[in-house]
Design a protein around this motif. Structure first.
Motif, PDB file in Angstrom:
ATOM      1  N   ALA A  42       0.834  -1.204   0.000  1.00  0.00           N
ATOM      2  CA  ALA A  42       0.000   0.000   0.000  1.00  0.00           C
ATOM      3  C   ALA A  42       0.870   1.256   0.000  1.00  0.00           C
ATOM      4  O   ALA A  42       0.563   2.238  -0.692  1.00  0.00           O
ATOM      5  CB  ALA A  42      -0.928  -0.003   1.206  1.00  0.00           C
ATOM      6  N   PHE A  43       1.969   1.232   0.739  1.00  0.00           N
ATOM      7  CA  PHE A  43       2.884   2.375   0.754  1.00  0.00           C
ATOM      8  C   PHE A  43       3.563   2.543  -0.601  1.00  0.00           C
ATOM      9  O   PHE A  43       3.809   3.664  -1.051  1.00  0.00           O
ATOM     10  CB  PHE A  43       3.945   2.212   1.855  1.00  0.00           C
ATOM     11  N   GLU A  44       3.898   1.429  -1.251  1.00  0.00           N
ATOM     12  CA  GLU A  44       4.585   1.486  -2.546  1.00  0.00           C
ATOM     13  C   GLU A  44       3.663   1.958  -3.664  1.00  0.00           C
ATOM     14  O   GLU A  44       4.135   2.396  -4.711  1.00  0.00           O
ATOM     15  CB  GLU A  44       5.176   0.118  -2.888  1.00  0.00           C
ATOM     16  N   SER A  45       2.356   1.880  -3.460  1.00  0.00           N
ATOM     17  CA  SER A  45       1.409   2.287  -4.502  1.00  0.00           C
ATOM     18  C   SER A  45       1.447   3.792  -4.753  1.00  0.00           C
ATOM     19  O   SER A  45       1.022   4.249  -5.816  1.00  0.00           O
ATOM     20  CB  SER A  45      -0.008   1.850  -4.139  1.00  0.00           C
ATOM     21  N   GLY A  46       1.955   4.553  -3.812  1.00  0.00           N
ATOM     22  CA  GLY A  46       2.069   5.993  -3.988  1.00  0.00           C
ATOM     23  C   GLY A  46       0.856   6.769  -3.529  1.00  0.00           C
ATOM     24  O   GLY A  46       0.827   7.996  -3.625  1.00  0.00           O
ATOM     25  N   LYS A  47      -0.165   6.123  -3.050  1.00  0.00           N
ATOM     26  CA  LYS A  47      -1.348   6.820  -2.562  1.00  0.00           C
ATOM     27  C   LYS A  47      -0.998   7.563  -1.273  1.00  0.00           C
ATOM     28  O   LYS A  47      -0.134   7.122  -0.508  1.00  0.00           O
ATOM     29  CB  LYS A  47      -2.470   5.828  -2.272  1.00  0.00           C
ATOM     30  N   PRO A  48      -1.664   8.652  -0.997  1.00  0.00           N
ATOM     31  CA  PRO A  48      -1.422   9.359   0.272  1.00  0.00           C
ATOM     32  C   PRO A  48      -1.833   8.456   1.455  1.00  0.00           C
ATOM     33  O   PRO A  48      -2.893   7.836   1.438  1.00  0.00           O
ATOM     34  CB  PRO A  48      -2.319  10.589   0.196  1.00  0.00           C
ATOM     35  N   MET A  49      -0.969   8.409   2.451  1.00  0.00           N
ATOM     36  CA  MET A  49      -1.207   7.545   3.615  1.00  0.00           C
ATOM     37  C   MET A  49      -1.356   8.406   4.862  1.00  0.00           C
ATOM     38  O   MET A  49      -0.642   9.381   5.041  1.00  0.00           O
ATOM     39  CB  MET A  49      -0.043   6.575   3.811  1.00  0.00           C
ATOM     40  N   ARG A  50      -2.288   7.999   5.732  1.00  0.00           N
ATOM     41  CA  ARG A  50      -2.493   8.702   6.996  1.00  0.00           C
ATOM     42  C   ARG A  50      -2.123   7.773   8.146  1.00  0.00           C
ATOM     43  O   ARG A  50      -2.407   6.578   8.099  1.00  0.00           O
ATOM     44  CB  ARG A  50      -3.950   9.126   7.157  1.00  0.00           C
ATOM     45  N   MET A  51      -1.495   8.385   9.148  1.00  0.00           N
ATOM     46  CA  MET A  51      -1.127   7.638  10.354  1.00  0.00           C
ATOM     47  C   MET A  51      -1.360   8.539  11.554  1.00  0.00           C
ATOM     48  O   MET A  51      -1.280   9.760  11.443  1.00  0.00           O
ATOM     49  CB  MET A  51       0.333   7.197  10.298  1.00  0.00           C
ATOM     50  N   PRO A  52      -1.600   7.960  12.706  1.00  0.00           N
ATOM     51  CA  PRO A  52      -1.787   8.799  13.896  1.00  0.00           C
ATOM     52  C   PRO A  52      -0.458   9.398  14.361  1.00  0.00           C
ATOM     53  O   PRO A  52       0.582   8.746  14.311  1.00  0.00           O
ATOM     54  CB  PRO A  52      -2.343   7.833  14.942  1.00  0.00           C
ATOM     55  N   ASN A  53      -0.505  10.655  14.819  1.00  0.00           N
ATOM     56  CA  ASN A  53       0.700  11.282  15.349  1.00  0.00           C
ATOM     57  C   ASN A  53       0.759  11.036  16.853  1.00  0.00           C
ATOM     58  O   ASN A  53      -0.008  10.227  17.389  1.00  0.00           O
ATOM     59  CB  ASN A  53       0.721  12.773  15.014  1.00  0.00           C
ATOM     60  N   ALA A  54       1.665  11.738  17.550  1.00  0.00           N
ATOM     61  CA  ALA A  54       1.854  11.527  18.979  1.00  0.00           C
ATOM     62  C   ALA A  54       0.604  11.880  19.781  1.00  0.00           C
ATOM     63  O   ALA A  54       0.371  11.316  20.855  1.00  0.00           O
ATOM     64  CB  ALA A  54       3.038  12.352  19.476  1.00  0.00           C
TER      65      ALA A  54
END
Length: 171
Positions: free
Chosen positions: A130-142
């Motif tokens: 999914a990361f290699e697909s180039g789509k924007p990815m969201r993750m939680p911050n601190a």
């Protein structure tokens, strides 16, 4: 009626004899030891603080020396052949059963860990693709807020995923 009370009193007093049969001595480390069994042979009499009044006669040194001499004079054939008793067989059987149970427990734990590694491997590979697909990815911050990853965050997460894949996808 009075006889019953005396009988009960006498019975209660006999229970106290068990508490009177206590040994007390000072061990090699200087600690007081309390037991219902006599101290080991290496404890000198001067270190024994208390012993029961009615102590069964211990075998004397002469008697134990005579027993040792008789054992030494026994034929060598009987000394070389171990005597197998039923208790030894039971002990060996229980020991073997305990070892088998421990081995089964260890094997089940290893299988559980292998299944967890396989699951981690699958998830890491899916996330990496999914990361290699180039789509924007969201993750939680601190703070727990969902934010979009920039290129540096994406590269860091790709390195972390690769280390998980390297560690968990070995077979």
């Amino acid at each position: 009626m009075k006889k019953h009370k005396l009988l009960l009193l006498a019975l209660a007093c006999t229970w106290a004899f068990g508490a009177a049969a206590q040994w007390q001595w000072i061990d090699k480390d200087g600690r007081k030891v309390f037991s219902d069994r006599p101290p080991p042979q290496d404890i000198p009499d001067s270190k024994i603080l208390k012993q029961p009044r009615f102590v069964p006669a211990a075998p004397s040194a002469a008697a134990s020396a005579a027993a040792a001499a008789a054992a030494a004079a026994a034929p060598a054939a009987t000394a070389s052949a171990p005597v197998a008793t039923g208790k030894d067989k039971e002990l060996e059987k229980k020991k073997a059963e305990a070892e088998a149970a421990e081995a089964a427990k260890k094997k089940a734990e290893e299988e559980k860990q292998a299944a967890a590694r396989a699951e981690n491997c699958t998830r890491a590979k899916q996330t990496k693709s999914a990361f290699e697909s180039g789509k924007p990815m969201r993750m939680p911050n601190a703070q727990g807020e969902m934010v979009f990853l920039d290129e540096a965050g994406r590269a860091t997460e790709m390195k972390r995923l690769q280390t998980v894949i390297d560690a968990d996808c070995k077979r």
